[in-house]
Write a protein that holds these residues in place. Structure first.
Motif, PDB file in Angstrom:
ATOM      1  N   GLN A 147       0.817  -1.213   0.000  1.00  0.00           N
ATOM      2  CA  GLN A 147       0.000   0.000   0.000  1.00  0.00           C
ATOM      3  C   GLN A 147       0.850   1.262   0.000  1.00  0.00           C
ATOM      4  O   GLN A 147       0.374   2.321  -0.399  1.00  0.00           O
ATOM      5  N   ASP A 148       2.093   1.157   0.444  1.00  0.00           N
ATOM      6  CA  ASP A 148       3.002   2.293   0.385  1.00  0.00           C
ATOM      7  C   ASP A 148       4.412   1.811   0.696  1.00  0.00           C
ATOM      8  O   ASP A 148       4.613   0.660   1.110  1.00  0.00           O
ATOM      9  N   PHE A 149       5.378   2.704   0.525  1.00  0.00           N
ATOM     10  CA  PHE A 149       6.776   2.349   0.733  1.00  0.00           C
ATOM     11  C   PHE A 149       7.545   3.584   1.181  1.00  0.00           C
ATOM     12  O   PHE A 149       7.121   4.722   0.965  1.00  0.00           O
ATOM     13  N   GLY A 150       8.671   3.359   1.825  1.00  0.00           N
ATOM     14  CA  GLY A 150       9.505   4.456   2.291  1.00  0.00           C
ATOM     15  C   GLY A 150      10.960   4.041   2.322  1.00  0.00           C
ATOM     16  O   GLY A 150      11.293   2.850   2.198  1.00  0.00           O
ATOM     17  N   SER A 151      11.836   5.008   2.483  1.00  0.00           N
ATOM     18  CA  SER A 151      13.272   4.733   2.474  1.00  0.00           C
ATOM     19  C   SER A 151      13.985   5.733   3.355  1.00  0.00           C
ATOM     20  O   SER A 151      13.418   6.742   3.778  1.00  0.00           O
ATOM     21  N   GLY A 204      21.636   2.034   5.559  1.00  0.00           N
ATOM     22  CA  GLY A 204      20.361   2.569   5.098  1.00  0.00           C
ATOM     23  C   GLY A 204      19.202   1.710   5.540  1.00  0.00           C
ATOM     24  O   GLY A 204      19.379   0.693   6.216  1.00  0.00           O
ATOM     25  N   ALA A 205      17.988   2.144   5.169  1.00  0.00           N
ATOM     26  CA  ALA A 205      16.771   1.448   5.599  1.00  0.00           C
ATOM     27  C   ALA A 205      15.680   1.603   4.553  1.00  0.00           C
ATOM     28  O   ALA A 205      15.689   2.532   3.734  1.00  0.00           O
ATOM     29  N   GLY A 206      14.740   0.678   4.591  1.00  0.00           N
ATOM     30  CA  GLY A 206      13.559   0.729   3.730  1.00  0.00           C
ATOM     31  C   GLY A 206      12.364   0.187   4.481  1.00  0.00           C
ATOM     32  O   GLY A 206      12.513  -0.539   5.469  1.00  0.00           O
ATOM     33  N   ALA A 207      11.175   0.546   4.044  1.00  0.00           N
ATOM     34  CA  ALA A 207       9.956   0.090   4.714  1.00  0.00           C
ATOM     35  C   ALA A 207       8.839  -0.078   3.698  1.00  0.00           C
ATOM     36  O   ALA A 207       8.756   0.670   2.709  1.00  0.00           O
TER      37      ALA A 207
END
Length: 481
Positions: A5-9, A151-154
């Motif tokens: 439904q969505d993503f982030g970084s 780094g990171a992602g979600a």
């Protein structure tokens, strides 16, 4: 329809050029390989704080009350025994009944993704946030050290008409192989016979997972718009890309050259880079690797047109500052003999009951609003300093945006990067806070500057990281050297 439904970084602010590492260790033969630069988490960051950044980026415009589970994946979690996912959930203001930590393998991120999809499909969760972050360390002076990045992602997983990328098929394969590993008592990664493990491990497993995924979905390679694959380095990715036109269509170089190998977060960050420009109808294969491979088929839907614009992968890449030296990056990781990262006399400031009692303010970032005069205060207090009312407050979630009312550059406070900035910040909701600054050149700070709050480590004592909120200049595309 079940899927993303969505993503982030998130990528840290600090970098160093790989050539700096080569000069520091006099790596004459390796210098042609040391191109580009890598991200370096600040000394007050860890994988939990980076995951918070990615989750907040992912959830912009969403109601956090709708999320009922959070999964956190990392091979470098802050704790050997204790849930980091619980900290990430609190700092992201998620009142979730379930959290889970996934670790030990580079596939931890895609394993957590599959678990989230299964939970939504089974009806045990409506929305699950999956976050991945890593800060892997290779031996100082090695080429592998230069390849790594932080780094990171979600991803937000759910079902309904607002799914922007439906997961319609998956394939999983497991293979035991000593490719890259680290024992419990070790700091640095190990490798052995890379030519063999690259061929029989990474390249073979990625090719098998992708091939079987296409068979499962009754598709041909040409039917894919993009293939997003965990890429340990450019050489291995280029070899895998020769096997598939769709692989060749995606260029991982912006992340590999500008940030590095992000470990468990690599696949999520690369997927974010692709989804930021994806169009409805695009078919995307996502492949994670580590003792086997996980492959997912995503179909982009029309809902992606409604996604709220926000800071993306290229924005994080272009917003950066360079460390004064490669040696400073080593200091951030492990301190120096006789010069620890954190002062040794902080035991008096360490109290587990206090941390528990104040977590609503320190982690959730809530203040209180006086029910008599409307003044907003942080942290919580019993008496309103404006009107004198006692014990009559309501909790209020504080904005992550503010402006500097005053500041000071503090040289007496021990820090790897002196001076330490202390700022009085006015938030958008009327609170005035005194907080440390980070990711900043104090020579360029001015009263009235906009700032944003970020979740960081205040200090370490008794082997306890004390998390709370600091401020930094708003991340834009300006480069600071």
């Amino acid at each position: 329809m079940i899927g993303i439904q969505d993503f982030g970084s998130y990528l840290p602010y600090f970098r160093y050029e790989r050539q700096e590492q080569g000069r520091a260790w006099d790596l004459k033969q390796a210098m042609p390989l040391l191109v580009g630069e890598r991200t370096v988490a600040n000394y007050d960051e860890d994988t939990a704080t980076m995951a918070v950044e990615a989750v907040l980026n992912c959830l912009e415009g969403h109601d956090p009350a709708g999320v009922d589970a959070l999964y956190f994946a990392s091979t470098t979690a802050p704790f050997g025994e204790k849930s980091a996912a619980a900290i990430v959930a609190l700092a992201a203001d998620l009142s979730v009944p379930r959290v889970a930590d996934f670790g030990s393998s580079l596939r931890a991120g895609t394993a957590a993704l599959q678990a989230a999809l299964d939970a939504v499909k089974a009806g045990s969760a409506k929305q699950v946030v999956v976050a991945a972050a890593d800060m892997r360390q290779a031996a100082p002076g090695s080429v592998m050290e230069s390849i790594m990045g932080d780094g990171a992602g979600a991803l937000l997983i759910g079902q309904g008409n607002d799914v922007i990328a439906e997961v319609s098929a998956s394939y999983h394969v497991t293979q035991h192989l000593f490719d890259t590993w680290r024992l419990q008592n070790q700091t640095y990664l190990n490798t052995d016979d890379e030519a063999y493990t690259d061929a029989r491990g990474y390249r073979a497993m990625v090719a098998q997972a992708l091939s079987e995924l296409l068979k499962t979905a009754a598709l041909k390679p040409g039917d894919l718009s993009r293939v997003v694959v965990y890429a340990p380095d450019g050489r291995n990715y280029a070899d895998v890309a020769k096997r598939s036109p769709a692989l060749a269509a995606f260029n991982p170089e912006p992340l590999l050259m500008g940030a590095g190998n992000l470990g468990t977060a690599s696949a999520f960050a690369q997927l974010a880079l692709v989804l930021e420009t994806a169009q409805p109808g695009d078919r995307i294969a996502l492949v994670g690797y580590g003792d086997g491979a996980d492959a997912f088929l995503l179909t982009v839907t029309g809902a992606i047109r409604e996604r709220r614009p926000r800071r993306g992968v290229m924005d994080w890449l272009n917003s950066k500052g360079y460390l004064p030296s490669y040696q400073m990056a080593l200091f951030f990781r492990q301190g120096l003999p006789g010069k620890p990262l954190w002062p040794a006399n902080l035991e008096a400031w360490t109290s587990v009951p206090l941390l528990q009692r104040e977590q609503h303010a320190l982690l959730n970032f809530y203040g209180v609003k006086c029910n008599h005069c409307g003044s907003v205060w942080w942290p919580q207090r019993r008496v309103c300093y404006d009107c004198g009312a006692q014990d009559d407050f309501s909790p209020v979630k504080l904005s992550h945006q503010g402006t500097i009312a005053s500041f000071v550059a503090e040289w007496a406070t021990p820090s790897p990067l002196s001076p330490v900035g202390m700022a009085v910040v006015d938030t958008a909701d009327g609170a005035r806070l005194t907080v440390p600054m980070c990711d900043v050149d104090m020579n360029k700070v001015r009263v009235g500057d906009p700032v944003e709050f970020c979740f960081r480590i205040y200090h370490m004592s008794k082997d306890i990281p004390h998390y709370a909120w600091k401020v930094r200049p708003v991340r834009d595309d300006k480069v600071t050297r």
